[in-house]
Scaffold this motif. Structure first.
Motif, PDB file in Angstrom:
ATOM      1  N   THR A   1       0.861  -1.171   0.000  1.00  0.00           N
ATOM      2  CA  THR A   1       0.000   0.000   0.000  1.00  0.00           C
ATOM      3  C   THR A   1       0.905   1.231   0.000  1.00  0.00           C
ATOM      4  O   THR A   1       2.127   1.111  -0.055  1.00  0.00           O
ATOM      5  CB  THR A   1      -0.905   0.015   1.239  1.00  0.00           C
ATOM      6  OG1 THR A   1      -0.078   0.077   2.421  1.00  0.00           O
ATOM      7  CG2 THR A   1      -1.756  -1.241   1.300  1.00  0.00           C
ATOM      8  N   GLU A   2       0.324   2.399   0.069  1.00  0.00           N
ATOM      9  CA  GLU A   2       1.139   3.611   0.043  1.00  0.00           C
ATOM     10  C   GLU A   2       2.051   3.722   1.255  1.00  0.00           C
ATOM     11  O   GLU A   2       3.138   4.282   1.175  1.00  0.00           O
ATOM     12  CB  GLU A   2       0.231   4.853  -0.032  1.00  0.00           C
ATOM     13  CG  GLU A   2      -0.455   5.025  -1.374  1.00  0.00           C
ATOM     14  CD  GLU A   2      -1.206   6.340  -1.454  1.00  0.00           C
ATOM     15  OE1 GLU A   2      -1.147   7.112  -0.469  1.00  0.00           O
ATOM     16  OE2 GLU A   2      -1.840   6.596  -2.493  1.00  0.00           O
ATOM     17  N   ASP A   3       1.639   3.157   2.382  1.00  0.00           N
ATOM     18  CA  ASP A   3       2.440   3.320   3.599  1.00  0.00           C
ATOM     19  C   ASP A   3       2.655   2.008   4.341  1.00  0.00           C
ATOM     20  O   ASP A   3       2.814   1.989   5.556  1.00  0.00           O
ATOM     21  CB  ASP A   3       1.776   4.326   4.537  1.00  0.00           C
ATOM     22  CG  ASP A   3       0.342   3.936   4.880  1.00  0.00           C
ATOM     23  OD1 ASP A   3      -0.154   2.930   4.328  1.00  0.00           O
ATOM     24  OD2 ASP A   3      -0.277   4.629   5.709  1.00  0.00           O
ATOM     25  N   GLY A   4       2.656   0.887   3.620  1.00  0.00           N
ATOM     26  CA  GLY A   4       2.900  -0.389   4.276  1.00  0.00           C
ATOM     27  C   GLY A   4       2.421  -1.548   3.435  1.00  0.00           C
ATOM     28  O   GLY A   4       2.675  -1.601   2.229  1.00  0.00           O
ATOM     29  N   ALA A   5       1.746  -2.492   4.059  1.00  0.00           N
ATOM     30  CA  ALA A   5       1.222  -3.667   3.364  1.00  0.00           C
ATOM     31  C   ALA A   5      -0.064  -4.093   4.037  1.00  0.00           C
ATOM     32  O   ALA A   5      -0.278  -3.832   5.225  1.00  0.00           O
ATOM     33  CB  ALA A   5       2.242  -4.804   3.390  1.00  0.00           C
ATOM     34  N   GLN A   6      -0.952  -4.730   3.272  1.00  0.00           N
ATOM     35  CA  GLN A   6      -2.208  -5.185   3.844  1.00  0.00           C
ATOM     36  C   GLN A   6      -2.710  -6.410   3.097  1.00  0.00           C
ATOM     37  O   GLN A   6      -2.293  -6.680   1.962  1.00  0.00           O
ATOM     38  CB  GLN A   6      -3.271  -4.087   3.806  1.00  0.00           C
ATOM     39  CG  GLN A   6      -3.770  -3.746   2.407  1.00  0.00           C
ATOM     40  CD  GLN A   6      -4.879  -2.696   2.424  1.00  0.00           C
ATOM     41  OE1 GLN A   6      -4.932  -1.869   3.318  1.00  0.00           O
ATOM     42  NE2 GLN A   6      -5.760  -2.742   1.433  1.00  0.00           N
TER      43      GLN A   6
END
Length: 392
Positions: free
Chosen positions: A270-275
């Motif tokens: 994602t834009e700021d990590g993972a999901q």
């Protein structure tokens, strides 16, 4: 004196400096295997951080209150130690060393030289390369104790400030409840452990999985066991997805057996990590790995096993049809050759009744580690008093 940071393949990347995971990655990198570029933040940085903030005496005082029969005491200790790390400050020299190494990794990144890969670096001086920030403890990935999943990994971390924050979180994860409990059960001195951190360029994986260079199910060293799922490998590691499973002939790399699972979720950037997100419907029952790709992974597995001279548990990722090796650790439980796992009574129908299987709600890893053995022992004692005997 050990540097605060080391290049990934630096000859000083030994266990006491870079931890088990870091030492393994350094060996793989020096052997020319496809390991993502990166650098180590050594145990010297962790120890200086702990010393400068006077954390060690406070940590050991908290650990003195542990009650091995009470899982909640591990959770309480972990939360208290985590709060200490949260309030502690990283000194300017440590921050500068990490920032400079991250900037150099950004400058040298393959994303700069391969425009087809995304995302590219915005512009010189704006260092936003996505990286994986991974804990590497000094009592980890060893032949007798793997510590798999005990400390934290943070994916898709971008920018200097985010990297520094993730490093601090990794340091604190040396003291998760699971890690404290595992060390206690293994008889490892809590005061002697330290943590290094590996920072590596993030692989934009369309698939990932694990390769065992010996079959851990049958015990056969003539076979390899390969698991594969869509997206980043965290969905497999966390148990969120049932992956495809392939049994390979070790010598030829040919697929002996294949089970294609219905893969419901996958981990994505994602834009700021993972999901975790649902797998597109058309890919859920589609095989992740082709026969040629399985053969290539088997080749890499044979090379890694020869390098270590023992059966290995290897994490891999695939991006743009190329494989990257993310980690390799010894398999800690196999029968000695030429033995294989076998049923004690081949013609018998065997059943297993675990206390944990009768608990109505999902149990935490810490509960499984500490409480389930206690409950099982009490159950066996009760059954013995009633005249029922059997294997524990």
């Amino acid at each position: 004196m050990t540097s605060l940071v080391l290049s990934l393949s630096d000859p000083q990347s030994v266990l006491e400096n870079v931890g088990g995971k870091g030492m393994s990655l350094a060996l793989l990198a020096r052997a020319g295997l496809p390991v993502p570029p990166g650098f180590h933040i050594t145990t010297a940085a962790y120890l200086r951080f702990v010393q400068e903030n006077q954390l060690q005496p406070q940590i050991m005082k908290i650990l003195q209150s542990l009650d091995l029969s009470n899982p909640l005491s591990f959770e309480t200790a972990s939360q208290q130690i985590g709060a200490l790390f949260g309030h502690a400050q990283v000194s300017p020299d440590i921050s500068e060393a990490i920032s400079n190494s991250y900037a150099q990794l950004c400058t040298d990144s393959s994303l700069v030289h391969h425009p087809a890969q995304k995302p590219r670096l915005p512009s010189p001086g704006q260092f936003q390369l996505p990286v994986a920030v991974r804990s590497s403890a000094t009592a980890e990935d060893l032949p007798g104790a793997s510590f798999a999943g005990q400390q934290e990994t943070y994916l898709n971390i971008q920018g200097v400030e985010a990297v520094l924050a993730a490093v601090k979180q990794c340091w604190a994860s040396l003291w998760t409840a699971r890690a404290i409990a595992y060390r206690a059960r293994q008889g490892i001195d809590q005061g002697a452990v330290a943590l290094a951190v590996v920072v590596q360029e993030l692989v934009f994986a369309d698939a990932a999985g694990v390769l065992f260079t010996a079959n851990p199910v049958s015990g056969r060293r003539s076979e390899m066991l390969l698991t594969a799922a869509w997206g980043l490998g965290e969905a497999i590691v966390s148990g969120a997805v049932t992956p495809d499973t392939l049994v390979l002939d070790k010598t030829s790399g040919q697929v002996v057996e294949r089970q294609v699972a219905e893969k419901q979720v996958m981990t994505v950037r994602t834009e700021d990590g993972a999901q975790e997100v649902p797998v597109p419907r058309l890919r859920r029952k589609k095989a992740v790995i082709t026969r040629d790709q399985a053969a290539e992974l088997a080749r890499l597995g044979r090379e890694i096993e020869a390098l270590y001279a023992m059966p290995m548990d290897i994490e891999w990722a695939r991006s743009a049809e190329e494989f990257a090796i993310l980690q390799a650790r010894p398999i800690t439980a196999l029968p000695e050759p030429p033995l294989e796992w076998s049923l004690p009574h081949p013609k018998a129908v065997l059943a297993r009744g675990s206390f944990a299987e009768f608990v109505p709600e999902p149990i935490s890893p810490l509960f499984a580690t500490l409480a389930v053995p206690i409950a099982r022992q009490a159950t066996v004692q009760l059954m013995n008093k009633m005249g029922v005997t059997g294997d524990d």
